[in-house]
Motif scaffolding. Structure first.
Motif, short mmCIF file in Angstrom:
data_model
loop_
_atom_site.label_atom_id
_atom_site.label_comp_id
_atom_site.label_asym_id
_atom_site.label_seq_id
_atom_site.Cartn_x
_atom_site.Cartn_y
_atom_site.Cartn_z
N MET A 166 0.87 -1.32 -0.09
CA MET A 166 0.02 0.05 -0.24
C MET A 166 0.85 1.27 0.08
O MET A 166 1.77 1.28 0.80
CB MET A 166 -0.98 -0.08 1.28
N THR A 167 0.66 2.22 -0.91
CA THR A 167 1.22 3.56 -1.01
C THR A 167 0.92 4.18 0.19
O THR A 167 0.03 4.17 0.75
CB THR A 167 0.83 4.38 -2.05
N VAL A 168 1.77 5.53 0.20
CA VAL A 168 1.63 6.33 1.38
C VAL A 168 1.10 7.59 0.80
O VAL A 168 1.68 8.23 -0.04
CB VAL A 168 2.92 6.72 2.32
N GLU A 169 -0.24 8.07 1.46
CA GLU A 169 -0.90 9.01 0.88
C GLU A 169 -0.40 10.28 1.52
O GLU A 169 -0.46 10.20 2.55
CB GLU A 169 -2.29 8.74 0.95
N ILE A 170 -0.34 11.52 0.71
CA ILE A 170 -0.01 12.75 1.34
C ILE A 170 -0.99 13.67 1.40
O ILE A 170 -1.53 13.91 0.43
CB ILE A 170 1.27 13.23 0.86
N GLU A 171 -1.40 14.32 2.66
CA GLU A 171 -2.35 15.08 2.81
C GLU A 171 -1.75 16.41 3.42
O GLU A 171 -0.84 16.38 4.19
CB GLU A 171 -3.54 14.64 3.57
N ILE A 172 -2.82 17.42 3.29
CA ILE A 172 -2.26 18.82 3.98
C ILE A 172 -3.21 18.90 5.20
O ILE A 172 -4.42 18.67 4.88
CB ILE A 172 -2.56 20.07 3.19
N LEU A 173 -2.69 19.25 6.27
CA LEU A 173 -3.71 19.44 7.51
C LEU A 173 -3.36 21.09 7.73
O LEU A 173 -2.15 21.71 7.77
CB LEU A 173 -3.02 19.01 8.70
N ASP A 174 -4.61 21.77 7.44
CA ASP A 174 -4.75 23.26 7.63
C ASP A 174 -4.76 23.86 9.12
O ASP A 174 -4.66 22.97 9.99
CB ASP A 174 -5.52 24.10 6.54
N GLU A 175 -4.81 25.17 9.27
CA GLU A 175 -4.80 25.63 10.52
C GLU A 175 -6.23 25.02 11.30
O GLU A 175 -6.17 24.99 12.40
CB GLU A 175 -4.95 27.04 10.52
N ARG A 176 -7.18 24.57 10.57
CA ARG A 176 -8.60 24.05 11.30
C ARG A 176 -8.01 22.76 11.94
O ARG A 176 -8.65 22.25 12.99
CB ARG A 176 -9.45 23.93 10.34
N ASP A 177 -7.10 22.21 11.47
CA ASP A 177 -6.39 20.73 11.97
C ASP A 177 -5.42 21.05 12.86
O ASP A 177 -4.59 19.94 13.27
CB ASP A 177 -6.15 19.93 10.93
N GLY A 229 1.68 11.96 6.14
CA GLY A 229 1.83 10.82 5.13
C GLY A 229 0.87 9.72 5.97
O GLY A 229 1.05 9.79 7.13
N TYR A 230 -0.13 9.26 5.24
CA TYR A 230 -0.90 8.07 5.95
C TYR A 230 -0.80 6.79 4.98
O TYR A 230 -0.66 6.87 4.04
CB TYR A 230 -2.26 8.72 5.82
N LYS A 231 -0.59 5.64 5.91
CA LYS A 231 -0.93 4.47 5.42
C LYS A 231 -2.22 4.06 5.63
O LYS A 231 -2.24 3.45 6.95
CB LYS A 231 0.14 3.69 5.53
N GLY A 232 -3.16 3.98 4.94
CA GLY A 232 -4.43 3.70 5.34
C GLY A 232 -4.85 5.00 6.19
O GLY A 232 -4.94 6.06 5.73
N GLN A 233 -5.41 4.85 7.31
CA GLN A 233 -5.92 5.57 8.31
C GLN A 233 -4.88 5.99 9.13
O GLN A 233 -4.88 6.93 10.11
CB GLN A 233 -6.85 5.06 8.89
N GLU A 234 -3.54 5.20 9.23
CA GLU A 234 -2.47 5.36 10.25
C GLU A 234 -1.74 6.57 9.58
O GLU A 234 -1.01 6.39 8.49
CB GLU A 234 -1.63 3.84 10.25
N PRO A 235 -1.21 7.55 10.46
CA PRO A 235 -0.18 8.37 10.21
C PRO A 235 1.26 7.66 10.29
O PRO A 235 1.73 7.07 11.11
CB PRO A 235 -0.49 9.26 11.14
N VAL A 236 2.09 8.06 9.18
CA VAL A 236 3.28 7.75 9.14
C VAL A 236 4.19 8.53 9.34
O VAL A 236 5.30 8.23 9.99
CB VAL A 236 3.42 7.29 7.67
#
Length: 342
Positions: free
Chosen positions: A1-12, A51-58
């Motif tokens: 499974m790949t690692v998906e990259i997301e942005i957390l903004d100031e609300r997070d 970075g997330y692997k599924g729901q788990e932060p990497v």
């Protein structure tokens, strides 16, 4: 499974800070509130990448973007804030096998670099990692240059005499014999060494700025930045340690803390007095940290021969962190032209 990259903004911010608090590679400069201050004072845009692997932060990786004309650069930490280390901070890898951990770290780093290429297309990337982030191979495999850098770290034992025992003889004398060796006028109680407050942040930084000015060297730390960080971060994340004599500020050290280490950040300028201020300031930092259960004192830097002799007298070990740089062919050509013209 790949690692998906997301942005957390100031609300997070609360979620981001939970990740910071869980990672051994993070420091107070990684916290969401600190990143906002860093972006404001550096004139950059901060991307809080997770970075997330599924729901788990990497892992987390704050990256600061700045564009000027045709050039876009990405930094972690951003200049000109004199933050020595930032970069990636890993999560949930300690219990993995070596094979799985390596795969996860590589996919996380590759994912961040791909995100940057897709969203920012930086001509230049510069990163400085924490000492605890040890596997830099994914950056090398992505054609980045990885350069080791060095810092001194003093292991803090349980007792003061055990700590003094690892110091050089002159450091021990400067600490033990301050009252006996210094000459003060009658009625002068001598200097005090203690934790200071927010106002002392500016006194310490101004002390450093004055010394750089006197030497004709640039000091780029923006005015107000260190104090705003001190006042924004949770209590105890940064501390001031000051020497006062007859009620006047003589010198000081500004520190920051991780879970197990205290780090020397700004200050330590040699004042024009006839007693050993800095030896006793560093001693105060170390003994206070010992009382709070911290394991080590990072003197932040071991790469300048002019000041290494002072730091080495506290019996430190040499620890390694890394600088990472990746640039495009166009940027290489531009830097080469600049060097020739200069």
């Amino acid at each position: 499974m790949t690692v998906e990259i997301e942005i957390l903004d100031e609300r997070d911010a609360a979620e981001w800070n939970r990740y910071v608090e869980r990672s051994a590679d993070a420091n107070p400069f990684h916290r969401a509130e600190a990143l906002a201050v860093e972006a404001a004072y550096s004139g950059t845009t901060c991307h809080r990448l997770v970075g997330y692997k599924g729901q788990e932060p990497v892992g987390i990786f704050p990256v600061f973007e700045r564009s000027k004309g045709p050039i876009t650069a990405a930094f972690s930490p951003p200049p000109p804030l004199w933050i020595h280390r930032l970069g990636p901070a890993l999560l949930n890898v300690d219990k993995l096998s070596q094979r799985k951990a390596e795969r996860r770290i590589r996919r996380f780093v590759e994912g961040v670099l791909e995100w940057l290429d897709d969203e920012c297309s930086p001509n230049l990337l510069r990163v400085k990692t924490e000492c605890t982030f040890a596997d830099l191979r994914p950056f090398k495999w992505a054609d980045a240059d990885v350069t080791p850098e060095f810092t001194y770290v003093v292991d803090l034992p349980d007792g003061r005499e055990d700590l003094l025992a690892i110091f050089s003889s002159d450091a021990r004398s400067n600490i033990r014999n301050l009252d006996a060796d210094a000459v003060f006028e009658e009625g002068d109680a001598g200097p005090t060494f203690e934790e200071g407050d927010a106002a002392d942040v500016e006194r310490i930084v101004d002390h450093v700025r004055d010394r750089f000015d006197a030497q004709g060297e640039p000091f780029t730390l923006p005015r107000g930045f260190a104090r705003e960080l001190y006042e924004t971060l949770p209590e105890g994340a940064m501390r001031t340690y000051v020497c006062r004599h007859e009620g006047e500020f003589v010198g000081g050290i500004l520190t920051y803390e991780t879970d197990e280490w205290i780090h020397r950040w700004q200050g330590g300028v040699t004042p024009d007095v006839d007693f050993p201020v800095n030896d006793n300031l560093d001693w105060t930092v170390m003994t206070d940290a010992m009382e709070r259960g911290l394991d080590a004192y990072d003197l932040v830097g071991a790469g300048d021969p002019r000041i290494n002799d002072y730091k080495a007298k506290f019996g430190p070990s040499v620890e390694t962190f890394h600088s990472v740089e990746r640039s495009s062919l166009a940027m290489d050509a531009l830097l080469g032209l600049y060097t020739r013209v200069k």
